[in-house]
Design an enzyme around this catalytic site. Structure first.
Site, PDB file in Angstrom:
ATOM      1  N   ASP A 280      -6.794  -8.787   5.563  1.00 47.70           N
ATOM      2  CA  ASP A 280      -6.167  -7.763   4.716  1.00 47.70           C
ATOM      3  C   ASP A 280      -7.156  -6.633   4.384  1.00 47.70           C
ATOM      4  O   ASP A 280      -8.231  -6.877   3.841  1.00 47.70           O
ATOM      5  CB  ASP A 280      -5.676  -8.480   3.442  1.00 47.70           C
ATOM      6  CG  ASP A 280      -4.674  -7.663   2.662  1.00 47.70           C
ATOM      7  OD1 ASP A 280      -4.553  -6.455   2.903  1.00 47.70           O
ATOM      8  OD2 ASP A 280      -4.016  -8.264   1.780  1.00 47.70           O
ATOM      9  N   ASP A 340       3.812  -3.769   0.808  1.00 49.37           N
ATOM     10  CA  ASP A 340       4.308  -5.085   0.397  1.00 49.37           C
ATOM     11  C   ASP A 340       5.816  -5.095   0.120  1.00 49.37           C
ATOM     12  O   ASP A 340       6.356  -4.185  -0.497  1.00 49.37           O
ATOM     13  CB  ASP A 340       3.590  -5.552  -0.869  1.00 49.37           C
ATOM     14  CG  ASP A 340       2.143  -5.911  -0.584  1.00 49.37           C
ATOM     15  OD1 ASP A 340       1.649  -5.575   0.505  1.00 49.37           O
ATOM     16  OD2 ASP A 340       1.509  -6.522  -1.466  1.00 49.37           O
TER      17      ASP A 340
HETATM   18  C1  GLA Z   1      -1.834  -7.420  -0.197  1.00 49.09           C
HETATM   19  C2  GLA Z   1      -0.985  -7.966   0.933  1.00 49.09           C
HETATM   20  C3  GLA Z   1      -0.091  -9.065   0.394  1.00 49.09           C
HETATM   21  C4  GLA Z   1      -0.938 -10.162  -0.222  1.00 49.09           C
HETATM   22  C5  GLA Z   1      -1.839  -9.577  -1.300  1.00 49.09           C
HETATM   23  C6  GLA Z   1      -2.845 -10.592  -1.801  1.00 49.09           C
HETATM   24  O1  GLA Z   1      -1.070  -6.776  -1.162  1.00 49.09           O
HETATM   25  O2  GLA Z   1      -0.225  -6.944   1.512  1.00 49.09           O
HETATM   26  O3  GLA Z   1       0.701  -9.596   1.432  1.00 49.09           O
HETATM   27  O4  GLA Z   1      -1.711 -10.769   0.786  1.00 49.09           O
HETATM   28  O5  GLA Z   1      -2.579  -8.473  -0.803  1.00 49.09           O
HETATM   29  O6  GLA Z   1      -3.712 -10.058  -2.733  1.00 49.09           O
END
Ligand code: GLA
Length: 516
Positions: A280, A340
């Site tokens: 990420d 997200d």
């Molecule tokens: C980001 C990702 C999510 C999740 C969060 C965890 O927002 O896009 O899918 O993994 O981080 O902190």
């Protein structure tokens, strides 16, 4: 990214380092506690309860009883308002914008012996306390970019020839994930029949990490006493297990990232027995320009291939830099195409229906990922969840359930385990879905399947019932004798030789499989 509200998490080791440097800093600045002037930089540490601390920085400027300045975390600098300092008592507010709403965070501190004992009130969250220590401006700056590899083609690891299926902890459990939650998910995937329906990966998302040990090896925090034992447990159920990190010094929830330890971390995941990594971007954005997305992701792609364990590589950088055009080149098996998801119709609709334009970038082993499923989390109606599932399956999206598997309703099970719908997602031919007509408040999408049949989704994005239809000529099926099946009703549908139309409920779908 909800945890952004809280600042970033650091380990005890870093705290000791920060505290150790405090007296020296104090010596360099004239009698701070005596003068009671707060002006300067402060590091604020708040315990997370799992052995980590959340770290943010304060930049304060005091004039008389008035305090101005900012709070800094994740490279964001938010101005403080209503700042005052009187009789050793500090108060200020910070307004954050989250999901298009303004939230006020209230800070109340007490200056004692050169430190500020701080209470922080976040909206709709329990109060948190912590301690602020003097620090320098340099400490607030991100680390240097690392040297990056020249671009090359990372060989295909041969994994996930059909879209990965499984479960991920984030949507439901976020920072509350722990060893017991993961074991319970593994148990439930087997007991519910999901494993037999194809769900295989049990993926731990953010907040499992602890500090690095003295050799630089990543450790897990108190919530995960033994990662190897946990992986063994999940494997003993015939399942696979996934883990989470990122190329920055911190993950999105502020936990330790892989910055400068990429190969070492890949080795650790393999030693523990992990089969899947979600990687990420988050704090890497403070270090690298977007132009470096590709080499940064390639670095971990290379690292994973060097360890002798097949590990699915999931890129999570929210679709920046048109990742679908190069994700497979850096070794990616799947790549997030959007920001997200959350458990609302509005967000799911916005994300899901935007995917058709890039559907043709998907191929066996390399998938567009419009984010994990929200089915069963309670924020949408059953019709909306059926739309969610139908859309993801037509798109050949990864199917990572994001709900509490141990307490699923029969309806949730019927959606997540509809094998006829899953068969579309998992179709070996992986022929991209396409729109029939234009993208509007009703949508018709069709996908040819390996056996020559067609999956057809008739979607209604309106708030009221609508008639949605398809002319068979649009997909070359005119004048043929057709056999059609409704995949949600599990029954045969009689269709004419020219077209079909159905009354589709608000936010609902009719999903057909049609054979000539
Ligand atoms: C980001 C990702 C999510 C999740 C969060 C965890 O927002 O896009 O899918 O993994 O981080 O902190």
């Amino acid at each position: 990214m909800e945890d952004e509200l809280l600042g970033s998490a650091v380990s005890r080791r870093e705290i000791l380092r920060l505290l150790a440097s405090a007296p020296a800093l104090l010596l360099g600045v004239p009698d701070l506690s005596g003068q009671r002037n707060l002006s300067g930089y402060w590091v604020l540490l708040m315990p997370t309860g799992d052995g980590n601390y959340r770290k943010s920085f304060l930049h304060l400027d005091q004039a008389g009883n008035t305090v101005s300045g900012s709070v800094m975390f994740f490279g964001r600098e938010l101005p403080i308002s209503n700042g005052s300092f009187k009789d050793g008592k500090l108060h200020f507010d910070v307004v954050v914008h989250f999901r298009q709403e303004a939230h006020t965070i209230a800070y109340n501190g007490l200056l004692e012996g050169g430190r500020i004992a701080m209470r922080v009130d976040f909206p709709n969250r329990p109060q948190v306390s912590g301690t602020a220590e003097r620090t320098t401006r340099a400490a607030t700056l991100p680390p240097k970019p690392l040297p990056l590899p020249a671009l090359h083609h990372v060989p295909d690891n041969g994994l996930v020839r059909t879209p990965p299926m499984g479960w991920n902890s984030w949507n439901k459990f976020a920072g509350r994930v722990n060893d017991a939650v993961v074991r319970a998910a593994a148990d439930a995937v087997v007991a519910s029949g999901m494993h037999r329906a194809g769900y295989e990966y049990i993926n731990i998302d953010d907040t499992w990490q602890g500090p690095r040990d003295r050799h630089g090896n990543i450790t897990s925090n108190r919530k995960f006493p033994n990662m190897k034992a946990l992986a063994d447990y999940v494997h003993s159920k015939g399942l696979k297990i996934g883990i989470y990190s990122g190329p920055g010094p911190e993950t999105c929830a502020g936990y330790t990232g892989s910055y400068g330890h990429e190969q070492q971390d890949a080795r650790t995941y393999a030693e523990w027995g992990f089969d899947y990594l979600k990687y990420d971007w988050c704090s890497a954005a403070r270090i690298y320009p977007n132009a470096d997305l590709r080499p940064v992701y390639q670095k971990m792609g290379d690292a994973l291939l060097k360890v002798r364990r097949p590990i699915v590589y999931s890129l999570c950088e929210y679709g920046m830099g048109q990742v679908w055009t190069w994700g497979s080149e850096v070794g990616g098996n799947l790549w997030r195409t959007t920001g997200d998801i959350n458990d609302t119709w509005k967000r799911m609709d916005q994300i899901g229906f935007r995917q058709f334009a890039i559907a043709h970038y998907t191929k066996p082993g390399h998938w567009n990922d419009p984010d994990m499923l929200e089915v069963g989390n309670g924020g949408m109606t059953a019709d909306e969840y059926r739309t969610h599932m139908s859309l993801w399956c037509l798109l050949a999206a990864p199917l990572l359930a994001g709900n509490d598997l141990a307490s699923m309703s029969e309806e949730t099970k019927s959606i997540l385990m509809n094998r006829e719908v899953i068969a579309i997602d998992q179709d070996r031919a992986a022929i991209p879905v396409s729109l029939v007509g234009s993208l509007g408040s009703t949508v018709v999408a069709a996908r040819r399947l390996a056996d020559g049949s067609h999956a057809i989704g008739l979607f209604n994005r309106n708030d009221r019932l609508e008639e949605v239809g398809i002319e068979w000529a649009a997909i070359g099926l005119e004048g043929k004798r057709l056999h059609a099946r409704d995949l949600w009703k599990h029954q045969r549908v009689v269709v004419s030789g020219t077209h079909y139309s159905a009354k589709v409920p608000a936010h609902g779908v009719v999903l057909l499989r049609v054979r000539a």
